[in-house]
Design a protein around this motif. Sequence first.
Motif, PDB file in Angstrom:
ATOM      1  N   LEU A  63       1.143  -1.155   0.019  1.00 44.30           N
ATOM      2  CA  LEU A  63       0.395  -0.073  -0.333  1.00 44.30           C
ATOM      3  C   LEU A  63       0.776   0.850  -0.286  1.00 44.30           C
ATOM      4  O   LEU A  63       0.425   2.379  -0.686  1.00 44.30           O
ATOM      5  N   GLU A  64       1.906   1.391   0.392  1.00 46.49           N
ATOM      6  CA  GLU A  64       2.977   2.651   0.665  1.00 46.49           C
ATOM      7  C   GLU A  64       3.090   2.565  -0.588  1.00 46.49           C
ATOM      8  O   GLU A  64       3.555   4.001  -1.243  1.00 46.49           O
ATOM      9  N   VAL A  65       4.022   1.743  -1.357  1.00 50.33           N
ATOM     10  CA  VAL A  65       4.202   1.918  -2.410  1.00 50.33           C
ATOM     11  C   VAL A  65       3.069   2.230  -3.467  1.00 50.33           C
ATOM     12  O   VAL A  65       3.590   3.103  -4.192  1.00 50.33           O
ATOM     13  N   ILE A  66       2.479   1.586  -3.187  1.00 48.16           N
ATOM     14  CA  ILE A  66       0.892   2.363  -3.982  1.00 48.16           C
ATOM     15  C   ILE A  66       1.353   4.039  -4.322  1.00 48.16           C
ATOM     16  O   ILE A  66       0.668   4.902  -4.755  1.00 48.16           O
ATOM     17  N   ARG A  67       0.589   4.564  -2.815  1.00 49.68           N
ATOM     18  CA  ARG A  67       0.680   5.633  -2.387  1.00 49.68           C
ATOM     19  C   ARG A  67       1.475   6.707  -2.701  1.00 49.68           C
ATOM     20  O   ARG A  67       1.206   7.421  -3.174  1.00 49.68           O
ATOM     21  N   THR A  68       2.626   6.317  -3.099  1.00 51.63           N
ATOM     22  CA  THR A  68       4.075   7.038  -3.320  1.00 51.63           C
ATOM     23  C   THR A  68       3.925   6.921  -4.512  1.00 51.63           C
ATOM     24  O   THR A  68       4.221   8.250  -5.053  1.00 51.63           O
ATOM     25  N   GLN A  69       3.239   5.824  -5.369  1.00 54.51           N
ATOM     26  CA  GLN A  69       3.752   5.935  -7.220  1.00 54.51           C
ATOM     27  C   GLN A  69       1.841   7.009  -6.948  1.00 54.51           C
ATOM     28  O   GLN A  69       2.131   7.435  -8.403  1.00 54.51           O
ATOM     29  N   LEU A  70       1.056   7.071  -6.576  1.00 51.91           N
ATOM     30  CA  LEU A  70      -0.141   8.037  -6.579  1.00 51.91           C
ATOM     31  C   LEU A  70       0.188   8.948  -6.222  1.00 51.91           C
ATOM     32  O   LEU A  70      -0.898  10.381  -7.430  1.00 51.91           O
ATOM     33  N   LYS A  71       1.409   9.269  -5.375  1.00 51.55           N
ATOM     34  CA  LYS A  71       1.111  10.973  -5.517  1.00 51.55           C
ATOM     35  C   LYS A  71       1.705  11.327  -5.826  1.00 51.55           C
ATOM     36  O   LYS A  71       2.283  12.377  -6.836  1.00 51.55           O
ATOM     37  N   ALA A  72       3.377  10.535  -6.608  1.00 49.71           N
ATOM     38  CA  ALA A  72       4.262  11.080  -7.415  1.00 49.71           C
ATOM     39  C   ALA A  72       3.344  11.208  -8.914  1.00 49.71           C
ATOM     40  O   ALA A  72       3.392  12.426  -9.433  1.00 49.71           O
ATOM     41  N   HIS A  73       2.376  10.859  -9.474  1.00 50.19           N
ATOM     42  CA  HIS A  73       1.532  10.553 -10.118  1.00 50.19           C
ATOM     43  C   HIS A  73       0.397  12.024 -10.478  1.00 50.19           C
ATOM     44  O   HIS A  73       0.976  12.751 -11.220  1.00 50.19           O
ATOM     45  N   TYR A  74       0.132  12.003  -8.535  1.00 48.91           N
ATOM     46  CA  TYR A  74      -0.704  13.056  -9.288  1.00 48.91           C
ATOM     47  C   TYR A  74       0.018  14.455  -8.795  1.00 48.91           C
ATOM     48  O   TYR A  74      -0.462  15.996  -9.115  1.00 48.91           O
ATOM     49  N   HIS A  75       1.670  14.585  -9.022  1.00 45.61           N
ATOM     50  CA  HIS A  75       2.240  15.447  -8.947  1.00 45.61           C
ATOM     51  C   HIS A  75       2.021  16.074  -9.831  1.00 45.61           C
ATOM     52  O   HIS A  75       2.402  17.331 -10.190  1.00 45.61           O
ATOM     53  N   LYS A  76       2.698  15.286 -10.947  1.00 40.56           N
ATOM     54  CA  LYS A  76       2.953  15.275 -12.195  1.00 40.56           C
ATOM     55  C   LYS A  76       2.150  15.928 -12.538  1.00 40.56           C
ATOM     56  O   LYS A  76       2.359  16.978 -13.456  1.00 40.56           O
ATOM     57  N   ARG A  77       1.157  15.500 -13.133  1.00 39.73           N
ATOM     58  CA  ARG A  77      -0.163  16.018 -13.334  1.00 39.73           C
ATOM     59  C   ARG A  77      -0.421  17.293 -13.160  1.00 39.73           C
ATOM     60  O   ARG A  77      -1.202  18.002 -13.823  1.00 39.73           O
ATOM     61  N   VAL A  78      -0.422  17.791 -11.643  1.00 33.73           N
ATOM     62  CA  VAL A  78      -0.838  19.410 -11.112  1.00 33.73           C
ATOM     63  C   VAL A  78       1.038  19.734 -11.670  1.00 33.73           C
ATOM     64  O   VAL A  78       0.148  20.932 -12.731  1.00 33.73           O
ATOM     65  N   GLN A  79       2.219  19.476 -11.614  1.00 33.47           N
ATOM     66  CA  GLN A  79       2.640  20.534 -11.745  1.00 33.47           C
ATOM     67  C   GLN A  79       2.124  20.927 -13.665  1.00 33.47           C
ATOM     68  O   GLN A  79       2.535  21.919 -14.283  1.00 33.47           O
ATOM     69  N   ARG A  80       2.007  19.465 -14.462  1.00 41.02           N
ATOM     70  CA  ARG A  80       1.900  19.761 -16.401  1.00 41.02           C
ATOM     71  C   ARG A  80       0.255  21.011 -16.368  1.00 41.02           C
ATOM     72  O   ARG A  80       0.329  21.949 -17.333  1.00 41.02           O
ATOM     73  N   GLU A  81      -0.499  20.498 -15.468  1.00 39.83           N
ATOM     74  CA  GLU A  81      -1.698  21.802 -15.148  1.00 39.83           C
ATOM     75  C   GLU A  81      -1.271  22.494 -15.384  1.00 39.83           C
ATOM     76  O   GLU A  81      -1.510  24.301 -15.776  1.00 39.83           O
TER      77      GLU A  81
END
Length: 168
Positions: free
Chosen positions: A79-97
């Motif tokens: 779950l921690e690995v998945i959470r970190t991946q989701l956070k990274a994807h979210y951060h990238k998406r926010v930066q892109r936007e």
Amino acid sequence: MKTKTKTPRPYLNPFEQVAELGKDTLVTAVKEVVKTANPFAELFTNPTVKEREKGNNNFTELDFDKLNKQYDEQDSPDLEVIRTQLKAHYHKRVQREEEEENLKEEQEEQEEERQEAMEEQQKAQEEAANAQPLEAPKGKIRKNILGGARPKATSELPPELKADAGRG
């Protein structure tokens, strides 16, 4: 003779009724939302309690809380690995936007600057066209066969006068 006395009916406040209905609805809605949000919650309840309520006592009790804790401990690294991946994807998406929004703002500013420059240029052209002094119209200048302008008679030298030229 009996006289009928009207018993006063209790006054029902509609606001109180709505408030009570809202409370009941809130409690049931929360339960239903939890059931729909986590459909597997029913699978992880303690089934031995249900069996004991039915009257079946022919089994050994299992500690489901302990089992659930062990499963949680096993699943927590994943779950921690998945959470970190989701956070990274979210951060990238926010930066892109944010970058896209910044680019749009820059493009809009550049477009506004272009429009202002075009308007200023048009105003300058209009002012230049209006500022030219009006000249008196010139008449037609006749051209000779060779294509040059013919000199006017006033610009030529005066004719020579000869003695006794007119008498005969």
